[in-house]
Design an enzyme around this catalytic site. Structure first.
Site, PDB file in Angstrom:
ATOM      1  N   HIS A 370       0.803  -1.226   0.000  1.00 22.39           N
ATOM      2  CA  HIS A 370       0.000   0.000   0.000  1.00 22.39           C
ATOM      3  C   HIS A 370       0.831   1.271   0.000  1.00 22.39           C
ATOM      4  O   HIS A 370       0.264   2.363   0.134  1.00 22.39           O
ATOM      5  CB  HIS A 370      -0.931   0.048   1.209  1.00 22.39           C
ATOM      6  CG  HIS A 370      -1.984  -1.007   1.226  1.00 22.39           C
ATOM      7  ND1 HIS A 370      -3.246  -0.824   0.692  1.00 22.39           N
ATOM      8  CD2 HIS A 370      -1.962  -2.261   1.704  1.00 22.39           C
ATOM      9  CE1 HIS A 370      -3.960  -1.928   0.859  1.00 22.39           C
ATOM     10  NE2 HIS A 370      -3.191  -2.822   1.468  1.00 22.39           N
ATOM     11  N   LYS A 561      -8.426  13.690   4.549  1.00 23.21           N
ATOM     12  CA  LYS A 561      -7.511  12.532   4.526  1.00 23.21           C
ATOM     13  C   LYS A 561      -6.521  12.740   5.669  1.00 23.21           C
ATOM     14  O   LYS A 561      -6.490  13.815   6.267  1.00 23.21           O
ATOM     15  CB  LYS A 561      -6.755  12.456   3.202  1.00 23.21           C
ATOM     16  CG  LYS A 561      -6.117  13.792   2.771  1.00 23.21           C
ATOM     17  CD  LYS A 561      -5.488  13.744   1.380  1.00 23.21           C
ATOM     18  CE  LYS A 561      -6.444  13.845   0.236  1.00 23.21           C
ATOM     19  NZ  LYS A 561      -6.593  12.623  -0.522  1.00 23.21           N
ATOM     20  N   ARG A 562      -5.732  11.709   5.997  1.00 20.63           N
ATOM     21  CA  ARG A 562      -4.702  11.907   7.018  1.00 20.63           C
ATOM     22  C   ARG A 562      -3.812  13.091   6.648  1.00 20.63           C
ATOM     23  O   ARG A 562      -3.598  13.376   5.463  1.00 20.63           O
ATOM     24  CB  ARG A 562      -3.856  10.637   7.152  1.00 20.63           C
ATOM     25  CG  ARG A 562      -4.575   9.500   7.875  1.00 20.63           C
ATOM     26  CD  ARG A 562      -4.947   9.873   9.294  1.00 20.63           C
ATOM     27  NE  ARG A 562      -3.782   9.884  10.158  1.00 20.63           N
ATOM     28  CZ  ARG A 562      -3.440   8.894  10.983  1.00 20.63           C
ATOM     29  NH1 ARG A 562      -4.196   7.821  11.088  1.00 20.63           N
ATOM     30  NH2 ARG A 562      -2.371   8.989  11.742  1.00 20.63           N
ATOM     31  N   LYS A 567       0.817  14.354   1.095  1.00 22.92           N
ATOM     32  CA  LYS A 567      -0.530  14.638   0.598  1.00 22.92           C
ATOM     33  C   LYS A 567      -0.725  16.129   0.321  1.00 22.92           C
ATOM     34  O   LYS A 567      -1.723  16.539  -0.270  1.00 22.92           O
ATOM     35  CB  LYS A 567      -1.577  14.135   1.590  1.00 22.92           C
ATOM     36  CG  LYS A 567      -1.568  12.601   1.753  1.00 22.92           C
ATOM     37  CD  LYS A 567      -2.587  12.153   2.800  1.00 22.92           C
ATOM     38  CE  LYS A 567      -2.526  10.666   3.116  1.00 22.92           C
ATOM     39  NZ  LYS A 567      -3.165   9.819   2.093  1.00 22.92           N
ATOM     40  N   THR A 667      -8.574   6.426  -2.009  1.00 22.64           N
ATOM     41  CA  THR A 667      -9.914   5.895  -2.189  1.00 22.64           C
ATOM     42  C   THR A 667     -10.936   7.001  -1.924  1.00 22.64           C
ATOM     43  O   THR A 667     -12.050   6.949  -2.449  1.00 22.64           O
ATOM     44  CB  THR A 667     -10.172   4.704  -1.239  1.00 22.64           C
ATOM     45  OG1 THR A 667      -9.707   5.047   0.071  1.00 22.64           O
ATOM     46  CG2 THR A 667      -9.460   3.458  -1.719  1.00 22.64           C
ATOM     47  N   LYS A 671     -14.626   8.066  -3.706  1.00 27.62           N
ATOM     48  CA  LYS A 671     -15.874   8.355  -2.995  1.00 27.62           C
ATOM     49  C   LYS A 671     -16.403   9.730  -3.369  1.00 27.62           C
ATOM     50  O   LYS A 671     -17.622   9.914  -3.561  1.00 27.62           O
ATOM     51  CB  LYS A 671     -15.643   8.296  -1.479  1.00 27.62           C
ATOM     52  CG  LYS A 671     -15.280   6.900  -0.977  1.00 27.62           C
ATOM     53  CD  LYS A 671     -14.677   6.919   0.437  1.00 27.62           C
ATOM     54  CE  LYS A 671     -13.994   5.586   0.725  1.00 27.62           C
ATOM     55  NZ  LYS A 671     -13.090   5.648   1.889  1.00 27.62           N
TER      56      LYS A 671
HETATM   57  C1  26W Z   1       4.368   1.599   9.650  1.00 25.47           C
HETATM   58  C2  26W Z   1       3.001   1.695   9.931  1.00 25.47           C
HETATM   59  C3  26W Z   1       2.170   1.897   8.737  1.00 25.47           C
HETATM   60  C4  26W Z   1       0.837   1.658   8.838  1.00 25.47           C
HETATM   61  C5  26W Z   1       0.048   1.802   7.753  1.00 25.47           C
HETATM   62  C6  26W Z   1       2.709   2.289   7.530  1.00 25.47           C
HETATM   63  C7  26W Z   1       1.919   2.436   6.453  1.00 25.47           C
HETATM   64  C8  26W Z   1       0.584   2.192   6.552  1.00 25.47           C
HETATM   65  C9  26W Z   1      -0.281   2.312   5.347  1.00 25.47           C
HETATM   66  C10 26W Z   1       0.298   1.610   4.180  1.00 25.47           C
HETATM   67  C11 26W Z   1      -1.171   3.374   5.262  1.00 25.47           C
HETATM   68  C12 26W Z   1      -2.270   3.370   4.252  1.00 25.47           C
HETATM   69  O1  26W Z   1      -3.387   3.387   4.668  1.00 25.47           O
HETATM   70  N1  26W Z   1      -1.975   3.420   2.945  1.00 25.47           N
HETATM   71  C13 26W Z   1      -3.001   3.755   1.983  1.00 25.47           C
HETATM   72  O2  26W Z   1      -3.646   2.591   1.518  1.00 25.47           O
HETATM   73  C14 26W Z   1      -4.777   2.922   0.717  1.00 25.47           C
HETATM   74  C15 26W Z   1      -5.482   1.639   0.360  1.00 25.47           C
HETATM   75  O3  26W Z   1      -4.726   0.912  -0.540  1.00 25.47           O
HETATM   76  C16 26W Z   1      -4.349   3.729  -0.497  1.00 25.47           C
HETATM   77  O4  26W Z   1      -5.497   4.123  -1.202  1.00 25.47           O
HETATM   78  C17 26W Z   1      -3.547   4.961  -0.082  1.00 25.47           C
HETATM   79  O5  26W Z   1      -3.038   5.631  -1.217  1.00 25.47           O
HETATM   80  C18 26W Z   1      -2.419   4.565   0.832  1.00 25.47           C
HETATM   81  O6  26W Z   1      -1.751   5.705   1.346  1.00 25.47           O
END
Ligand code: 26W
Length: 827
Positions: A370, A561-562, A567, A667, A671
């Site tokens: 992701h 978004k976060r 971003k 995503t 939406k």
């Molecule tokens: C290290 C902890 C940690 C936790 C979560 C690192 C990274 C994450 C994620 C990968 C965060 C995340 O939510 N990524 C998002 O995933 C979505 C679903 O695929 C994508 O639409 C977003 O672009 C992406 O940032």
């Protein structure tokens, strides 16, 4: 599993208004134990939840029974996060026919109850950070709706995503005690209990044939207890299951102390192990390498694998055929410890030989990536790993040795490559690269949008792509149209159904049929009315929560978004300040309300400063009589699924402005477009595919492409060129530097200025500034032509068929899981 000989008939609760009304009264009295005279809204919520859930249970049981009887191949979606939001309205809409849903609401009304105030009692199930967790929730909805035997497995955090308060413009975090009043949607399964080991050491011994075996001994044990949550599909008999694990102290553990007569120590220790599922880590930005997080990962992976192997064993199928009956999807690397764990089970517990076990493992797992951001890729220090999971470290070393032998065979004489591909990073103290472990242990690896998958192949995983050219595949994300259109935007949903019938809810491509309606004056008018009403609803919420008056006729410009540098909420702020300066200088632009929402990781200082900046800018702009009513800025606190359901239907403009090449998919972009917002965005993530679907003339694209971004970095990008050559940009940045928005503390935003200048502007805001501002001018111009705007908004809705999570799940099912959907009829 034996059925008693003579069971009386069940009630089979039905969905008609009279039966619902009767059940509601029954549940309030017999289940909640409250007299209607003294019942609070919360009591009524719990009674209503009981009514809804008893209408799902039989379908749930039938679904589970049918999977067992038909010996269906199961899909296990392993995820540290499930961002489900509220369940009440969703469950009602999914199990009820349209008419029955309305009857049920009317029934509440007749009893003097307000359906909204009752459903608003429900806390969000916020067991996730953002995109990744919400994607998991959309996938569960799609699997249930399509009739895929999909199970969600995760952690039942006692505290979910923190509540964000804003005090003096700054984020403050409050604990999310979501279980305080009990959770009517969960079914505790105290008998479904597995032991999970930690620490200890590994001993080896030879069997009677002289073969060496390993045993993990002297471990500290924690128990994992199951909680089940029904996942109803839309308009189908299928109700799937999500199983979340809670940590319980093991009996052995406290017995030891009790026997020593040390009661306090026993209870303390119990607390210690139960802390494992206490809280969701609210950080999705940088890997923090904390021991408790590693333990959470292994805890839920170990329990989930034990559970699925128990279920598998009941079918009597030999273990070699596991991949024919089980597909496990790893949602990012967080559950990738499942690879060595399944190896350990097969080798140590089933005495299987390595290559045979490895064949089973790699045919079972698949991994979704992701993020490309290097700082978010998980690595664990070897010493920590060795202490917590000693046997797994041995197995990972063995996997690595065999893998590197293969690599060396393919690419002899290239030690730099061997080092790059190794599961162990030797650079900064030995660390385990979880992404490499997940790739090596999976038969398929997927990105979440076309550009993201291309960049995975070309950059971070290029070496793996060369070795295994068929392993990396694309699965563009999607969102469930049930929650994100039908539920969140009932008026638009109804309008669409009036013209197309309701087939679009399960076949979103039908939205294309809206295209000819762009010339139907009556439809356009109705479409505008729906948007206006949704904007009025959001304006009322803003007025009520923030005491800021915004005009529903103004352009609602939304970025939700976060909060993260990549971003580029800051780029949006630079536009706001620019617009403010232009208006003060006598410029002209259509009235705009710029709306922000999002949480910052508690330890991410710059992200928190960005929130404060937005609030300080809002204070100055909203109170400046010179611009009054032509520009408003709003930061909506505590952006979560339930707030999203109100904000998204009200948006005119969707801000998707990440530096090209950084946002894996997004995503929220889907939406918002699905609800008739126009996108202003870079060619990043799924924006690229949204442009292809809605047509380039119906989306506002600006800025550098991902390839151009890479060239900028390669050529040694300097933000100063832009600062020196663009007077308007310079004015904007200087206002931050000089304390224009923080007169009482002039240096407050110097770190922001410094980040964008002296520290190199890593996300290229200055490089994209001019193009963004010009693009926003075009947005303003179009907004002045309501008919043209509406036409494009409708064409956005019409083009969103591709972005249903049903399409995504169909692709996973076919190319990764090898499972077939099975339609079931409701009732
Ligand atoms: C290290 C902890 C940690 C936790 C979560 C690192 C990274 C994450 C994620 C990968 C965060 C995340 O939510 N990524 C998002 O995933 C979505 C679903 O695929 C994508 O639409 C977003 O672009 C992406 O940032």
């Amino acid at each position: 599993m034996k059925k008693p000989a003579a069971l009386p008939e069940l009630d089979h609760p039905t969905l008609d208004a009279a039966s619902i009304r009767r059940s509601l009264h029954n549940r309030l009295v017999y289940t909640i134990g409250k007299d209607p005279i003294t019942a609070t809204d919360r009591d009524w919520f719990h009674a209503a939840a009981a009514v809804v859930r008893e209408r799902m249970i039989e379908r749930w049981m039938e679904t589970m029974r049918s999977y067992y009887v038909e010996d269906r191949k199961r899909v296990y979606y392993l995820s540290m996060e499930f961002l489900m939001g509220r369940a009440m309205t969703n469950s009602m809409l999914n199990i009820c026919a349209e008419k029955e849903f309305r009857d049920a609401l009317a029934a509440l009304g007749e009893m003097g109850l307000k359906p909204e105030s009752i459903s608003e009692i429900e806390p969000d199930a916020a067991l996730g950070n953002g995109g990744l967790g919400r994607l998991a929730a959309c996938f569960l909805d799609s699997m249930a709706t399509m009739g895929i035997a999909g199970y969600g497995y995760g952690i039942r955090y006692e505290y979910g995503m923190f509540h964000q308060g804003i005090e003096n413009g700054q984020q403050v975090e409050h604990p999310d005690n979501w279980l305080r009043y009990g959770n009517p949607w969960e079914f505790p399964r105290p008998e479904v209990l597995y032991q999970v080991k930690f620490h200890g050491r590994v001993v080896d011994f030879a069997d009677e044939h002289g073969h060496k075996h390993y045993q993990w001994v002297d471990s500290d044990d924690v128990m994992a207890m199951a909680y089940d949550y029904p996942i109803p599909g839309y308009d189908t008999g299928t109700v799937n299951n999500m199983r979340l694990w809670a940590a319980k102290a093991s009996r052995d553990f406290d017995l030891k102390y009790f026997n020593e007569g040390n009661y306090i120590a026993a209870v303390e220790d119990k607390n210690d192990s139960e802390n494992l599922s206490k809280v969701l880590y609210p950080d999705d930005t940088t890997e923090m390498g904390r021991e408790l997080r590693l333990k959470q990962q292994y805890f839920f992976v170990s329990a989930s694998l034990q559970d699925m192997l128990y279920r598998f064993a009941k079918s009597g199928t030999p273990l070699d055929n596991l991949p024919d009956k089980v597909a496990v999807q790893l949602n990012d690397t967080h559950p990738s410890i499942a690879v060595p764990e399944l190896m350990r089970i097969l080798i140590d517990e089933h005495r299987m030989e390595w290559t045979r076990a490895w064949g089973i493992v790699t045919r079972t797992f698949a991994y979704t990536n992701h993020t490309l951001m290097p700082e978010a890729l998980e690595t664990w220090p070897v010493p920590l790993f060795e202490r917590v999971l000693p046997r797994h470290l041995q197995i990972i070393y063995e996997i690595n040795q065999r893998f590197l032998r293969d690599v060396m065979h393919h690419y002899p004489g290239d030690p730099a490559l061997w080092q790059r591909m190794s599961l162990i990073d030797e650079a900064k103290g030995k660390r385990i690269r979880m992404a490499h472990l997940a790739i090596v242990g999976s038969h398929k690896v997927n990105g979440v949008a076309a550009i993201h998958t291309r960049l995975m192949k070309e950059t971070i995983f290029a070496d793996f792509h060369r070795l295994w050219p068929d392993k990396i595949v694309n699965m563009t994300n999607g969102v469930t149209p049930r929650r994100w259109l039908n539920q969140a935007n009932p008026a638009l949903s109804k309008l669409i159904t009036t013209h197309l019938g309701k087939g679009w809810l399960k076949d979103l491509d039908q939205l294309r049929q809206l295209t000819p309606l762009t010339v139907d004056a009556g439809f356009c008018e109705a479409f505008v009315r729906v948007k206006r009403d949704n904007k009025a609803r959001l304006a009322a919420m803003i007025q009520q929560r923030l005491a800021i008056r915004v005009d529903p006729a103004s352009l609602f410009d939304v970025q939700i978004k976060r909060i993260h540098e990549y971003k580029r909420q800051l780029l949006n702020v630079l536009h706001v300040i620019t617009l403010y300066n232009r208006l003060r200088a006598g410029g002209d632009a259509p009235p705009r309300t710029v709306i922000f929402g999002g949480k910052a990781a508690p330890g991410y200082r710059l992200a928190k400063l960005i929130i404060r900046l937005i609030n300080d800018v809002a204070d100055i702009v909203n109170n400046d009589p010179l611009v009054r009513d032509r520009l408003k800025v709003v930061f909506i606190p505590n952006y979560d699924v339930s707030n999203a359901e109100i904000i998204i239907p009200a948006a005119d403009l969707s801000e998707q402005i990440s530096t090209a090449g950084t946002e894996a998919s997004g995503t929220g972009n889907m939406k918002l477009a699905l609800n008739g917002a126009l996108t202003i965005g870079t060619l990043d993530g799924a924006n690229v595919e949204i442009r292809n679907e809605v047509g380039p003339e119906n989306i506002f694209i600006f800025g550098l492409t991902a390839d151009e971004v890479a060239q900028q970095y390669a050529a040694g990008y300097s933000p100063w060129v832009h600062y020196d050559n663009n007077a308007e940009l310079r004015q904007t940045l200087d206002m931050l530097r000089d304390g224009f928005f923080s007169p009482e503390d002039r240096d407050r935003y110097k770190p922001v200025f410094d980040q964008l200048t002296y520290h190199g502007d890593h996300y290229l805001l200055l490089a994209d500034y001019a193009s963004y501002i010009a693009c926003q001018e075009q947005v303003g111009q179009l907004y002045r032509d309501p008919a043209a705007w509406t036409r494009k908004a409708i064409l956005n809705v019409a083009g969103m068929g591709q972005f249903s999570s049903d399409r995504t799940i169909g692709q996973y099912a076919k190319t990764i899981w090898n499972v077939e959907p099975v339609a079931r009829t409701a009732g």
